[in-house]
Design a protein around this motif. Structure first.
Motif, PDB file in Angstrom:
ATOM      1  N   PHE A  24       0.844  -1.195   0.000  1.00 30.20           N
ATOM      2  CA  PHE A  24       0.000   0.000   0.000  1.00 30.20           C
ATOM      3  C   PHE A  24       0.878   1.244   0.000  1.00 30.20           C
ATOM      4  N   GLY A  25       0.274   2.352  -0.379  1.00 29.16           N
ATOM      5  CA  GLY A  25       0.992   3.620  -0.454  1.00 29.16           C
ATOM      6  C   GLY A  25       1.601   3.836  -1.825  1.00 29.16           C
ATOM      7  N   ASP A  26       2.126   5.029  -2.028  1.00 26.93           N
ATOM      8  CA  ASP A  26       2.698   5.415  -3.321  1.00 26.93           C
ATOM      9  C   ASP A  26       4.213   5.296  -3.349  1.00 26.93           C
ATOM     10  N   GLY A  27       4.811   4.842  -2.309  1.00 29.20           N
ATOM     11  CA  GLY A  27       6.260   4.708  -2.229  1.00 29.20           C
ATOM     12  C   GLY A  27       6.678   4.873  -0.782  1.00 29.20           C
ATOM     13  N   TYR A  28       7.735   4.183  -0.398  1.00 28.97           N
ATOM     14  CA  TYR A  28       8.203   4.303   0.979  1.00 28.97           C
ATOM     15  C   TYR A  28       9.314   5.327   1.032  1.00 28.97           C
ATOM     16  N   ASP A  31       6.747   9.636  -2.364  1.00 30.47           N
ATOM     17  CA  ASP A  31       5.908   9.190  -3.471  1.00 30.47           C
ATOM     18  C   ASP A  31       6.784   8.856  -4.672  1.00 30.47           C
ATOM     19  N   GLY A  32       6.479   7.729  -5.305  1.00 31.50           N
ATOM     20  CA  GLY A  32       7.231   7.311  -6.480  1.00 31.50           C
ATOM     21  C   GLY A  32       8.392   6.385  -6.186  1.00 31.50           C
ATOM     22  N   ASP A  33       8.799   6.242  -4.916  1.00 31.41           N
ATOM     23  CA  ASP A  33       9.861   5.287  -4.581  1.00 31.41           C
ATOM     24  C   ASP A  33       9.397   3.878  -4.928  1.00 31.41           C
ATOM     25  N   GLN A  34      10.347   3.014  -5.275  1.00 33.21           N
ATOM     26  CA  GLN A  34      10.007   1.638  -5.652  1.00 33.21           C
ATOM     27  C   GLN A  34       9.564   0.796  -4.457  1.00 33.21           C
ATOM     28  N   ARG A  36       7.578  -0.107  -1.041  1.00 32.59           N
ATOM     29  CA  ARG A  36       6.254   0.264  -0.540  1.00 32.59           C
ATOM     30  C   ARG A  36       5.994  -0.440   0.776  1.00 32.59           C
TER      31      ARG A  36
END
Length: 90
Positions: A24-28, A31-34, A36
């Motif tokens: 979940f989420g858009d990246g750890y 945002d955009g990080d590979q 998650r």
């Protein structure tokens, strides 16, 4: 005396080849990080910790070593396509 071969022991520790961690989420970290965050399920609940985030990073991620060093992450499992890390909250 019953003797288990290493193959039998390894088979007992593997995850089904079709398993996908609940991401979940858009990246750890941003945002955009590979990498998650990983949610709880029957497999991941053994790695969850209230003092750390459970994070999945793709196996082929180019800067995976940098991620581990920068965050203090410890690899806790490998599933098809991902390495699961426990990342301490600072």
């Amino acid at each position: 005396m019953l003797r288990l071969t290493p193959i039998v022991l390894l088979a007992a520790c593997t995850v089904a080849p079709t398993y996908t961690p609940p991401l979940f989420g858009d990246g750890y970290r941003a945002d955009g990080d590979q990498c998650r965050r990983v949610a709880e399920d029957d497999f991941t609940n053994q790695f969850l910790d209230d003092a750390a985030d459970l994070v999945a990073c793709p196996l082929d991620m180019e800067n995976i070593g940098v991620f581990a060093l920068d965050t203090g992450a410890s690899a806790v499992a490998q599933v098809p396509g991902y390495i699961l890390y426990s990342v301490p909250r600072r």
